[in-house]
Design an enzyme around this catalytic site. Structure first.
Site, PDB file in Angstrom:
ATOM      1  N   TRP A 150       0.842  -1.209   0.000  1.00 28.65           N
ATOM      2  CA  TRP A 150       0.000   0.000   0.000  1.00 28.65           C
ATOM      3  C   TRP A 150       0.870   1.249   0.000  1.00 28.65           C
ATOM      4  CZ3 TRP A 150      -4.626  -0.746  -1.583  1.00 28.65           C
ATOM      5  CH2 TRP A 150      -5.595   0.276  -1.488  1.00 28.65           C
TER       6      TRP A 150
ATOM      7  N   ASP B 231       0.209  10.911  -0.106  1.00 25.15           N
ATOM      8  CA  ASP B 231      -0.852  11.917  -0.011  1.00 25.15           C
ATOM      9  C   ASP B 231      -2.180  11.276   0.372  1.00 25.15           C
ATOM     10  OD1 ASP B 231      -1.142  10.596  -2.515  1.00 25.15           O
ATOM     11  OD2 ASP B 231      -2.341  12.263  -3.251  1.00 25.15           O
TER      12      ASP B 231
ATOM     13  N   GLU C 149      -3.407   8.553  -1.681  1.00 23.64           N
ATOM     14  CA  GLU C 149      -2.624   7.323  -1.558  1.00 23.64           C
ATOM     15  C   GLU C 149      -1.797   6.993  -2.788  1.00 23.64           C
ATOM     16  OE1 GLU C 149      -6.327   4.752  -0.415  1.00 23.64           O
ATOM     17  OE2 GLU C 149      -5.054   4.855   1.356  1.00 23.64           O
ATOM     18  N   GLU C 150      -1.350   8.025  -3.471  1.00 27.28           N
ATOM     19  CA  GLU C 150      -0.645   7.782  -4.734  1.00 27.28           C
ATOM     20  C   GLU C 150       0.751   8.360  -4.808  1.00 27.28           C
ATOM     21  OE1 GLU C 150      -3.396   9.639  -7.353  1.00 27.28           O
ATOM     22  OE2 GLU C 150      -4.579   7.819  -7.652  1.00 27.28           O
TER      23      GLU C 150
ATOM     24  N   GLU D 167     -18.550   6.679  -4.772  1.00 25.95           N
ATOM     25  CA  GLU D 167     -17.372   7.544  -4.706  1.00 25.95           C
ATOM     26  C   GLU D 167     -17.373   8.543  -5.868  1.00 25.95           C
ATOM     27  OE1 GLU D 167     -13.399   5.915  -5.905  1.00 25.95           O
ATOM     28  OE2 GLU D 167     -12.938   6.229  -3.775  1.00 25.95           O
TER      29      GLU D 167
HETATM   30  C1  NOJ Z   1      -6.873   2.970  -4.456  1.00 29.78           C
HETATM   31  C2  NOJ Z   1      -6.586   4.297  -3.812  1.00 29.78           C
HETATM   32  O1  NOJ Z   1      -7.245   4.400  -2.627  1.00 29.78           O
HETATM   33  C3  NOJ Z   1      -6.945   5.396  -4.767  1.00 29.78           C
HETATM   34  O2  NOJ Z   1      -6.830   6.638  -4.160  1.00 29.78           O
HETATM   35  C4  NOJ Z   1      -6.015   5.266  -5.913  1.00 29.78           C
HETATM   36  O3  NOJ Z   1      -6.247   6.272  -6.853  1.00 29.78           O
HETATM   37  C5  NOJ Z   1      -6.187   3.885  -6.548  1.00 29.78           C
HETATM   38  N1  NOJ Z   1      -6.026   2.841  -5.556  1.00 29.78           N
HETATM   39  C6  NOJ Z   1      -5.238   3.659  -7.695  1.00 29.78           C
HETATM   40  O4  NOJ Z   1      -3.908   3.703  -7.248  1.00 29.78           O
HETATM   41  C1  NOJ Z   2      -9.498   6.292  -1.938  1.00 32.39           C
HETATM   42  C2  NOJ Z   2      -9.228   7.711  -1.623  1.00 32.39           C
HETATM   43  O1  NOJ Z   2      -8.296   8.189  -2.533  1.00 32.39           O
HETATM   44  C3  NOJ Z   2      -8.719   7.836  -0.217  1.00 32.39           C
HETATM   45  O2  NOJ Z   2      -8.540   9.197   0.073  1.00 32.39           O
HETATM   46  C4  NOJ Z   2      -9.677   7.236   0.752  1.00 32.39           C
HETATM   47  O3  NOJ Z   2      -9.150   7.303   2.044  1.00 32.39           O
HETATM   48  C5  NOJ Z   2      -9.966   5.798   0.386  1.00 32.39           C
HETATM   49  N1  NOJ Z   2     -10.346   5.696  -0.987  1.00 32.39           N
HETATM   50  C6  NOJ Z   2     -11.089   5.234   1.218  1.00 32.39           C
HETATM   51  O4  NOJ Z   2     -12.267   5.959   1.017  1.00 32.39           O
END
Ligand code: NOJ
Ligand code: NOJ
Length: 545
Positions: free
Chosen positions: A187, A243, A246-247, A499
């Site tokens: 992750w 960030d 999560e990227e 979402e």
């Molecule tokens: C799941 C992450 O939570 C989301 O923010 C991200 O864009 C995708 N994976 C693709 O990396």
């Molecule tokens: C993906 C989002 O990018 C992230 O900010 C969030 O915490 C997770 N999904 C769970 O909702």
């Protein structure tokens, strides 16, 4: 300055076209936005208004748009229910699925994508909404959920995980299994906003309990959970991490903003618990963060950027989320010029980005229209399991965030008894909300009655009660409503929100019944209520003359 010259008659335009960077060092802009807030209660300074004939702000007449009005009240209930449904262990969407009490499941979706986890960020942001609800209603079952969350924080903090152990980096872990076990898959970790958001939520809970009569000493158990999160924020704010999306690894505005807010509140609560050494330390670190935050202003681009040294454009809905969850009166409040100009740049990008946003940019009254908002321009995450291989979509939470920010601006402007100041920086945002006076002679300066042109600061100033100021307040309010109307259009009849909504078709996609979607829409509706209250106060005040 394009808009200044199109709105103003030629003679005025000449005077107003100046070097766009003049007078706009970071400090002067930050200062001008800091000095502006003032409280409506100090009405004596309004006395000059007697000489004016103020234009009353028109509040949207609920009768005119009863459809929207009833949706708002229904949706705030549905959003709240949507949040409760995803909280363990008895929430309707998660009951009987091994979810620990107080765990906030991000979404009941278990595949395409699997969001059946407890994210520290989503959990803290959601619980903050419950704390606000408890503050207002004193509802005992809401309190029970918050208390379960508090117990859960204790065990989460001590759970060793791939980011580390308690006191050794473990607090930076972004997500956990719903039964409290660590998530051990690959992750984007660590994510350093989590502990700060959690501290903010727990501190506001402590304050709420205090206001409801709990002696400070009885709340020490909360401080014992808050302190490790504050220590984490105070020690790691200068270290890169992932960030909120999560990227990207790096240093991020959203993360720094919530860390700043946590330390600001942390300094006070530490001192209330006579932890003076900690209070001093948090104070010093908050000051460091305050300086650091200024480095996110990109003078050349003319907006804030989310991540330092990133190849991306830097525009990001996270910048607005940072102001909402981390802003304070002196550091990037939602109404500050830098936040507003950033919002303007983001909306302009998003307007052209998604096919469903294709429409005239101005409505029949020539005011700007609202559009669906995504996370950031370069986003390619479409909400499924395909990873980053498609094209991004608008998100409910990002669209609601723009509405929230605009309502916050309206509240601020409506409560202010000082002049509305439009700088070079914000002209493109504000001026479209002022309609030109019909039948004006072309050589006559439209603004001469109320605007004071200051060459050195390159600003227009409109007095309270002037046609321009009152138009700006009411037109921005309508503009903000437009963003919630987009949410309304794409949510289902039961008020469920996934979402994302599809960039082509507008249908919902990505994780279903996303907790954070509900929280963000609820937050925007609450901010709207505050804006309405502020407008009503202002109107009542003006009616006295
Ligand atoms: C799941 C992450 O939570 C989301 O923010 C991200 O864009 C995708 N994976 C693709 O990396
Ligand atoms: C993906 C989002 O990018 C992230 O900010 C969030 O915490 C997770 N999904 C769970 O909702």
């Amino acid at each position: 300055m394009r808009l200044l010259s199109t709105l103003l008659p030629a003679t005025c335009a000449l005077a107003l076209v100046v070097d766009p960077t003049a007078g706009h060092s970071i400090d002067s802009v930050a200062l001008s936005s800091i000095r502006r807030p003032s409280v409506f209660a100090r009405v004596s300074s309004f006395s000059w208004l007697r000489k004016q004939s103020p234009i009353l702000i028109s509040l949207p007449d609920a009768a005119q748009d009863s459809d929207f009005a009833s949706w708002l009240s229904l949706q705030s209930v549905r959003s709240f229910e949507g949040i409760l449904a995803n909280i363990g262990q008895d929430g309707a969407n998660v009951a009987g699925q091994n979810v620990n009490p107080g765990v906030v499941v991000a979404s009941p979706s278990r595949d395409h994508p699997n969001y059946f986890y407890h994210w520290v960020r989503d959990g803290a942001i959601t619980m903050r909404a419950l704390v606000d609800e408890y503050e207002n209603s004193g509802n005992a079952s809401v309190k029970e959920l918050i208390d379960a969350y508090v117990d859960n924080v204790r065990s989460t903090q001590w759970t060793s995980n791939p980011s580390g152990q308690f006191g050794r980096g473990g607090l930076g872990e972004p997500k956990f299994e719903v039964d409290g076990k660590p998530f051990v898959g690959t992750w984007g970790r660590p994510q350093r906003d989590g502990p700060a958001l959690r501290a903010i939520t727990l501190i506001s809970y402590a304050r709420t309990l205090q206001r409801r009569g709990a002696p400070m000493d009885s709340l020490r158990y909360l401080y014992e959970l808050i302190k490790p999160d504050l220590e984490y924020a105070s020690k790691f704010w200068a270290s890169p991490g992932f960030d909120l999306w999560e990227e990207q690894q790096g240093l991020h505005f959203f993360t720094a903003m919530v860390q700043f807010k946590a330390l600001l509140l942390g300094q006070e609560i530490a001192s209330d618990f006579s932890d003076e050494g900690a209070a001093r330390w948090y104070h010093i670190q908050a000051n460091g963060l305050k300086q650091f935050l200024l480095s996110f202003w990109d003078e050349e681009r003319g907006y804030l950027i989310e991540t330092l040294a990133s190849p991306r454009s830097g525009l990001d809905a996270a910048l607005l989320l940072g102001a909402i969850h981390g802003g304070s009166e002196t550091v990037f409040p939602i109404h500050s010029d830098m936040i507003i100009t950033t919002l303007q740049a983001l909306v302009t990008d998003m307007r052209a980005r998604y096919p469903i946003n294709e429409q005239d940019s101005y409505d029949s009254n020539r005011f700007p229209t609202a559009v669906g908002i995504g996370r950031y321009p370069e986003d390619v995450y479409s909400g499924g399991d395909l990873g980053n291989s498609e094209l991004g979509n608008p998100w409910f939470l990002c669209t609601a965030t723009v509405a929230h920010t605009l309502y916050g601006l309206v509240e601020h402007l409506a409560l202010s008894n000082s002049a509305l100041i439009i700088s070079n920086l914000t002209a493109d945002f504000y001026l479209p909300f002022i309609s030109p006076t019909p039948g004006m002679e072309p050589h006559y300066c439209d603004f001469s009655a109320t605007a004071i042109w200051s060459r050195s600061a390159a600003i227009l100033r409109f007095m309270p009660g002037s046609r321009e100021t009152e138009q700006v307040i009411s037109n921005i309010f309508h503009y903000a409503d437009g963003f919630l109307k987009i949410v309304k259009k794409h949510a289902d009849a039961e008020g469920n929100m996934s979402e994302q909504f599809d960039r082509q078709t507008g249908f919902m996609r990505g994780a279903r019944q996303l907790t954070w979607s509900s929280e963000s829409v609820l937050g925007a509706i609450k901010m709207r209520e505050r804006a309405v209250e502020a407008i009503e106060k202002r109107r009542a005040y003006f009616q006295r003359f």
